[in-house]
Design an enzyme around this catalytic site. Structure first.
Site, PDB file in Angstrom:
ATOM      1  N   HIS A  62       0.822  -1.146  -0.105  1.00  0.00           N
ATOM      2  CA  HIS A  62       0.017   0.081  -0.242  1.00  0.00           C
ATOM      3  C   HIS A  62       0.788   1.309   0.016  1.00  0.00           C
ATOM      4  CE1 HIS A  62      -2.870   3.294   1.301  1.00  0.00           C
ATOM      5  NE2 HIS A  62      -3.886   2.006   1.288  1.00  0.00           N
ATOM      6  N   CYS A  73      -4.041   2.693  -4.185  1.00  0.00           N
ATOM      7  CA  CYS A  73      -5.116   3.422  -3.207  1.00  0.00           C
ATOM      8  C   CYS A  73      -5.157   4.795  -4.047  1.00  0.00           C
ATOM      9  CB  CYS A  73      -4.399   3.430  -2.034  1.00  0.00           C
ATOM     10  SG  CYS A  73      -5.756   4.570  -0.933  1.00  0.00           S
ATOM     11  N   HIS A 114      -7.637   0.051  -4.144  1.00  0.00           N
ATOM     12  CA  HIS A 114      -8.390   1.040  -3.193  1.00  0.00           C
ATOM     13  C   HIS A 114      -9.008   2.029  -4.015  1.00  0.00           C
ATOM     14  CE1 HIS A 114      -6.626  -0.565   1.055  1.00  0.00           C
ATOM     15  NE2 HIS A 114      -7.065  -1.449   0.454  1.00  0.00           N
ATOM     16  N   ASP A 159     -12.638   2.424  -0.588  1.00  0.00           N
ATOM     17  CA  ASP A 159     -11.826   2.799   0.571  1.00  0.00           C
ATOM     18  C   ASP A 159     -12.569   3.741   1.532  1.00  0.00           C
ATOM     19  OD1 ASP A 159      -9.587   2.602   2.059  1.00  0.00           O
ATOM     20  OD2 ASP A 159      -8.326   3.720   1.011  1.00  0.00           O
ATOM     21  N   HIS A 160     -12.099   4.624   2.312  1.00  0.00           N
ATOM     22  CA  HIS A 160     -12.873   5.340   3.376  1.00  0.00           C
ATOM     23  C   HIS A 160     -14.052   6.141   2.855  1.00  0.00           C
ATOM     24  CE1 HIS A 160      -8.323   5.966   5.053  1.00  0.00           C
ATOM     25  NE2 HIS A 160      -8.713   4.512   5.104  1.00  0.00           N
ATOM     26  N   TYR A 210     -14.871   4.351   8.083  1.00  0.00           N
ATOM     27  CA  TYR A 210     -15.398   2.738   7.700  1.00  0.00           C
ATOM     28  C   TYR A 210     -16.893   2.471   8.303  1.00  0.00           C
ATOM     29  CZ  TYR A 210     -10.890   1.498   6.495  1.00  0.00           C
ATOM     30  OH  TYR A 210      -9.518   1.463   5.795  1.00  0.00           O
TER      31      TYR A 210
END
Length: 362
Positions: free
Chosen positions: A206, A244, A271, A316-317, A330
């Site tokens: 990552h 990501c 991501h 992702d977030h 999350y």
């Protein structure tokens, strides 16, 4: 594209697996044993427990995030060899339950850094926020107290048992340059990748989050050039990426769609998220919708589609919306919305591809 959803485990996640199962197109969970300290081998019986939990809902656990790398490995200390052996043991045990991809990072001390976990956006939702000016004057210990002490839920990358040695870690990293960190990463990969290959597992690093130095710590996986270097350290298919868009997108000079096209055959895990960046270097996480941030999610999705991406992807977030109580970044609701946005783009690209094929055949 194979859609998966990050889940933190029974008793450690407010979202039950039957909810995850109801999100359209989600086929598996992205998981980890978050209570196992970095450097320890994961017990096989615990791994099998998670598999049994996922099996009840027809969800696979092909992707693990993260098997954390012990700081002694990043520091290049003599003790690293034992921790690497433990890592190999974990790889072998994960293979027994069918794991295909291991996401990890090589960030010193902090897994990710934000200055505010619940910064309010114009629409009343809240999101993770990074304020450049604040970080310059902030004592790292204050940040640890703010993030690690925020919730009864675990905060990946901010585990108290690791961060209680923060002062010592900062002293040790004063002697570690970016070039040193590159060499320590090479040593780790040379040991790990053959074991991963033997067990048909792909390792997916990552990028650093954010993609620049924080508190003077070295950061090395930050842009296209550094990713190119990383892939040549051990130039084998099992040595690949978790690309990501949010981490890399926090630097406006990073063209994530271009990276997708450049590294498509080495992206094992995607991501996908959006951030809005500001001229002063601040950034805040937004909805996945392209128009809401400065990351061109539409172009990124088109790049994946054009490259025939068949790997794993997850939203992702997300923001915290509709009064949901959740782990920062999350929640269920905004990540669920994000999945539907991503599928909407993907389905349209599939339709256009089929229509184009039919037109060519006429």
């Amino acid at each position: 594209m194979r859609m998966v959803f990050r889940w933190f485990g029974e008793g450690n996640d407010l979202i039950p697996l039957d909810y995850v199962k109801q999100i359209p197109g989600v086929e598996g969970i992205v998981w980890a044993l978050h209570d196992i300290p970095a450097g320890e081998a994961w017990p096989l019986e615990r791994i099998k427990e998670v598999k049994e939990q996922a099996d009840r809902y027809g969800l696979h656990l092909d992707v693990v995030e993260s098997v954390n790398v012990h700081e002694d490995i990043k520091l290049g200390l003599p003790s690293r060899d034992q921790y690497i052996e433990n890592y190999k043991t974990t790889i072998r045990r994960l293979a027994e339950v069918g794991v295909k991809v291991i996401c990890y990072n090589f960030m010193p001390v902090f897994d990710w850094t934000r200055t505010d976990l619940f910064k309010e956006l114009e629409d009343g939702s809240t999101a993770l926020f990074f304020e450049h000016a604040k970080i310059k004057d902030l004592d790292p210990l204050e940040l640890v107290d703010k993030i690690a002490g925020n919730s009864t839920l675990t905060m990946p990358g901010w585990e108290p048992e690791r961060l209680k040695y923060l002062s010592t870690l900062f002293e040790q990293y004063q002697e570690v340059s970016e070039e040193d960190l590159w060499q320590h990463l090479r040593y780790f990969l040379e040991q790990i990748i053959p074991v991963a290959e033997e067990h048909n597992i792909k390792m997916a690093i990552h990028p650093d989050d954010p993609p620049f130095s924080v508190f003077g710590l070295p950061r090395i996986i930050v842009n296209k050039q550094s990713i190119e270097r990383f892939l040549t350290l051990v130039d084998r298919p099992a040595n690949g990426l978790t690309l990501c868009s949010g981490s890399l997108g926090a630097n406006i000079n990073n063209d994530v769609a271009e990276m997708v096209r450049a590294f498509a055959d080495r992206i094992h895990f995607a991501h996908i998220r959006n951030v809005k960046t500001y001229e002063n270097g601040d950034f805040i996480e937004t909805s996945h919708r392209s128009a809401d941030g400065t990351v061109d999610v539409l172009s990124i999705m088109k790049a994946y589609h054009d490259c025939g991406f068949t790997g794993y992807a997850r939203p992702d977030h997300g923001r915290h919306i509709w009064g949901e109580t959740c782990r920062p970044g999350y929640g269920l609701y905004d990540r669920g919305l994000g999945i539907m946005y991503l599928w909407g783009i993907w389905d349209m690209l599939e339709r256009l591809k089929k229509e184009g094929s039919h037109a060519d055949g006429q």
